[in-house]
Design a protein around this motif. Structure first.
Motif: not given
Length: 165
Positions: A14, A67, A107, A110-111, A114-115, A120-122, A124-125
């Motif tokens: 990312l 994570d 990351v 996190a990806q 999020s799925e 969203s990935l944002k 989750e981060i």
């Protein structure tokens, strides 16, 4: 001085944009207000699963990726007393007093999460960053009551900055 976010990127999945850093800084500021933390620096590093796996094995004895990892700078009362004593003596001490700790986020993980969670990935981060920050402040989730308290704080701050599920 206020709360400061220092970050680095050690992964290639990312591209870390200024919008994400601004969002994480907003989370840091909101969490600081909520927790009464007005000064300090948090170091955030974005890594891949391989790097966080190695850190998790080395520092926690857990041989798998995770994570997020948090490493508080002042985990023992003895260290805190030493810092207070040195400050009372008039010594300048920037790093130990002001550095709250390190947060490392995978990351890759996190990806995937999020799925899995359908957001969203944002988000989750942001969740992982905030989770790590609360650990730096001493929160934990070893039992149901402490987990509920920590999750409640996280959700309230995420909602405040608009990171909804």
């Amino acid at each position: 001085m206020g709360l400061q976010l220092a970050w680095s990127n050690e992964q290639e999945l990312l591209e870390i944009g200024e919008d994400l850093i601004e969002l994480l800084d907003a989370l840091l500021q909101s969490a600081g207000v909520a927790e009464g933390v007005t000064e300090g620096e948090v170091a955030l590093t974005f890594v891949d699963d391989e790097a966080i796996h190695q850190l998790n094995r080395e520092y926690r004895g857990i041989d798998r990726p995770t994570d997020v990892l948090s490493f508080a700078m002042n985990e023992s009362l003895d260290e805190e007393l030493d810092i207070v004593y040195e400050l009372e003596q008039g010594d300048e001490m920037d790093s130990p007093l002001n550095m709250l700790g390190d947060i490392i986020i995978s990351v890759d993980r996190a990806q995937m999460q999020s799925e899995e969670y359908g957001h969203s990935l944002k988000r989750e981060i942001g969740f992982l960053f905030l989770h790590g920050f609360l650990h730096l402040l001493g929160y934990d989730h070893q039992d149901d009551a402490s987990e509920a308290e920590m999750m409640g704080k996280q959700e309230a701050i995420l909602t405040q900055v608009g990171l909804l599920r």
